[in-house]
Design an enzyme around this catalytic site. Structure first.
Site, mmCIF file in Angstrom:
data_model
loop_
_atom_site.group_PDB
_atom_site.id
_atom_site.type_symbol
_atom_site.label_atom_id
_atom_site.label_comp_id
_atom_site.label_asym_id
_atom_site.label_seq_id
_atom_site.Cartn_x
_atom_site.Cartn_y
_atom_site.Cartn_z
ATOM 1 N N GLY A 14 0.899 -1.331 0.037
ATOM 2 C CA GLY A 14 0.036 0.154 -0.170
ATOM 3 C C GLY A 14 0.860 1.273 -0.232
ATOM 4 N N ASN A 16 1.553 2.942 -2.609
ATOM 5 C CA ASN A 16 0.939 4.023 -3.587
ATOM 6 C C ASN A 16 -0.347 4.600 -2.784
ATOM 7 O OD1 ASN A 16 2.202 4.343 -6.223
ATOM 8 N ND2 ASN A 16 2.387 1.942 -5.798
ATOM 9 N N MET A 88 -3.935 -7.414 -7.092
ATOM 10 C CA MET A 88 -3.516 -8.366 -7.439
ATOM 11 C C MET A 88 -4.667 -9.471 -8.006
ATOM 12 S SD MET A 88 -0.266 -8.059 -7.295
ATOM 13 C CE MET A 88 0.590 -9.260 -8.095
ATOM 14 N N ILE A 90 -8.163 -9.933 -10.908
ATOM 15 C CA ILE A 90 -8.520 -9.420 -12.104
ATOM 16 C C ILE A 90 -10.078 -8.697 -11.699
ATOM 17 C CG2 ILE A 90 -9.599 -9.971 -14.413
ATOM 18 C CD1 ILE A 90 -6.830 -10.559 -14.378
ATOM 19 N N ASN A 105 -5.184 2.005 -13.283
ATOM 20 C CA ASN A 105 -4.178 0.868 -12.648
ATOM 21 C C ASN A 105 -2.766 1.602 -13.024
ATOM 22 O OD1 ASN A 105 -3.118 -1.426 -11.600
ATOM 23 N ND2 ASN A 105 -2.646 -2.097 -13.649
ATOM 24 N N HIS A 107 1.096 0.404 -13.390
ATOM 25 C CA HIS A 107 1.940 -0.912 -13.785
ATOM 26 C C HIS A 107 3.429 -0.625 -13.539
ATOM 27 C CE1 HIS A 107 2.337 -5.002 -15.283
ATOM 28 N NE2 HIS A 107 3.243 -4.410 -16.173
HETATM 29 C C1 GRF Z 1 3.153 -1.038 -7.484
HETATM 30 O O1 GRF Z 1 4.843 -1.459 -7.902
HETATM 31 C C2 GRF Z 1 2.469 -1.223 -8.907
HETATM 32 O O2 GRF Z 1 3.408 -0.969 -9.993
HETATM 33 C C3 GRF Z 1 2.074 -2.748 -9.027
HETATM 34 O O3 GRF Z 1 2.205 -3.264 -7.461
HETATM 35 C C4 GRF Z 1 3.057 -2.335 -6.741
HETATM 36 C C5 GRF Z 1 2.326 -1.936 -5.367
HETATM 37 O O4 GRF Z 1 3.080 -1.525 -4.483
HETATM 38 N N1 GRF Z 1 0.887 -2.823 -9.628
HETATM 39 P P1 GRF Z 1 2.422 -0.739 -3.132
HETATM 40 O O5 GRF Z 1 1.284 -1.989 -2.653
HETATM 41 O O6 GRF Z 1 1.710 0.302 -3.698
HETATM 42 O O7 GRF Z 1 3.430 -0.521 -2.231
#
Ligand code: GRF
Length: 187
Positions: A14, A16, A88, A90, A105, A107
């Site tokens: 988390g 992000n 993670m 779909i 999203n 990526h």
């Molecule tokens: C990120 O690197 C994103 O690109 C990918 O999953 C990771 C999530 O990291 N989809 P976090 O849970 O936000 O630390």
């Protein structure tokens, strides 16, 4: 400014989510994080929701009709925008249709290159010179929706999966909020 009520979907750390919450404290940032959904009870990221008094729910994707729980909660909290941040699972076609162009999203690659999982491993194996991250709209095909923002960096000779992950994530913390600002600037 009326901020869009936003739900962030997570599965793990988390970081992000943490970054989006902190950006949303800025009065000019177009979204308010109003709900967090996790498919994983022990996702560390839930702590950021707790700390910031943001409602959060767990979704057990193994249970039939788990999607109803998602829909009911999106309704309950008046959600009009969704960010997938390390989620993670779909997303169902129904959710994509109902929230067309309202789900984004992040990526960890320069899409359309390296869709899917194990990106850093594949990037290194392929001897790429550059990598980065991409924010895109979510459509019915994995990591294939219209790209909103993308940023890259050069891969160095001694980079490994860990260093690439760290560098990519650092970039994500600026690209994700920038993509959100970009979307709502024109809406
Ligand atoms: C990120 O690197 C994103 O690109 C990918 O999953 C990771 C999530 O990291 N989809 P976090 O849970 O936000 O630390």
């Amino acid at each position: 400014m009326v901020k869009k009520k936003t739900c962030v979907f997570i599965s793990g750390n988390g970081s992000n989510l943490k970054n989006l919450i902190s950006n949303s404290r800025n009065s000019n940032f177009p979204v308010k994080i109003s709900l967090v959904i996790s498919n994983n009870k022990s996702a560390y990221g839930i702590n950021y929701a707790k700390k910031n008094k943001i409602p959060y729910i767990f979704i057990n994707t193994k249970i039939q009709n788990y999607e109803n729980k998602i829909f009911l909660n999106l309704k309950k909290y008046g959600i009009s925008f969704i960010c997938l941040a390390g989620y993670m699972k779909i997303i169902s076609t129904k959710l994509i249709r109902d929230y067309r162009k309202k789900i984004i999203n992040i990526h960890p690659s320069l899409l359309p290159k390296f869709k899917g999982l194990n990106t850093f491993q594949r990037i290194l194996k392929n001897k790429e010179k550059k990598t980065g991250c991409t924010v895109h709209y979510v459509n019915e095909n994995l990591d294939s929706g219209t790209i909103i923002s993308q940023k890259s960096f050069d891969i160095l000779i001694n980079d490994n999966e860990n260093t690439l992950r760290k560098k990519t994530q650092r970039l994500e913390y600026s690209v994700f909020p920038q993509a959100i600002i970009k979307i709502f600037r024109y809406n």
